[in-house]
Design a protein around this motif. Structure first.
Motif, PDB file in Angstrom:
ATOM      1  N   TRP A  63       1.898   5.940   2.408  1.00 55.69           N
ATOM      2  CA  TRP A  63       3.113   5.478   3.076  1.00 55.69           C
ATOM      3  C   TRP A  63       2.813   5.208   4.547  1.00 55.69           C
ATOM      4  N   VAL A  95       7.839   2.822   4.336  1.00 59.10           N
ATOM      5  CA  VAL A  95       7.297   1.989   3.270  1.00 59.10           C
ATOM      6  C   VAL A  95       6.321   2.840   2.463  1.00 59.10           C
ATOM      7  N   THR A  96       6.499   2.878   1.142  1.00 63.39           N
ATOM      8  CA  THR A  96       5.659   3.703   0.281  1.00 63.39           C
ATOM      9  C   THR A  96       4.908   2.843  -0.734  1.00 63.39           C
ATOM     10  N   LEU A  97       3.794   3.377  -1.192  1.00 61.92           N
ATOM     11  CA  LEU A  97       3.011   2.699  -2.222  1.00 61.92           C
ATOM     12  C   LEU A  97       3.503   3.169  -3.577  1.00 61.92           C
ATOM     13  N   TRP A 102       3.581  -2.022  -2.565  1.00 68.18           N
ATOM     14  CA  TRP A 102       4.300  -1.478  -1.411  1.00 68.18           C
ATOM     15  C   TRP A 102       5.778  -1.824  -1.486  1.00 68.18           C
TER      16      TRP A 102
END
Length: 134
Positions: A63, A95-97, A102
């Motif tokens: 993230w 923002v996260t994976l 993403w």
């Protein structure tokens, strides 16, 4: 997009979790209001004014966060007339994976301002892009 599935599927490409459901509900509610004679908002352009990224201390953390300032040029139509609007915003994003890539996981709008309506009482031009959030 105006159909429920198209709105949701498009949002799902960039937003995840509770934020996806919240934004979808807001958009769907606005579409219902429009169909019942409410205001119609048309975005003509957006411009990112500033973007600061912050990475977590862990090397493998999936993230990052960002503070973004941007400007939106648009029109609001209601009661038979149209107003040109230019608004400036600032927000904190996480923002996260995810498995699909993403995605924006959270957003907190920290500033919102309607810019001088006298100056922008017409179609936006490139010159307008120099106005910044104060």
């Amino acid at each position: 997009f105006e159909e429920e599935d198209a709105v949701y599927d498009t949002l799902r490409r960039s937003v995840t979790g509770d934020l996806l459901d919240r934004i979808y509900t807001e958009i769907f509610t606005s579409l219902i209001a429009r169909d019942q004679g409410g205001a119609i908002v048309s975005v003509k352009s957006t411009k990112i004014l500033d973007l600061d990224l912050a990475w977590p201390d862990e090397d493998d953390a999936p993230w990052f966060s960002t503070v973004c300032r941007w400007q939106v040029h648009g029109q609001i139509t209601h009661s038979g007339h149209t107003h040109v609007r230019v608004n400036a915003y600032q927000a904190d994003f996480t923002v996260t994976l995810e498995e699909q890539g993403w995605r924006i996981a959270s957003v907190e709008v920290t500033a919102q301002e309607r810019l001088d309506t006298q100056r922008f009482g017409r179609e936006p031009t490139e010159e307008d892009d120099t106005e910044e959030l104060k």
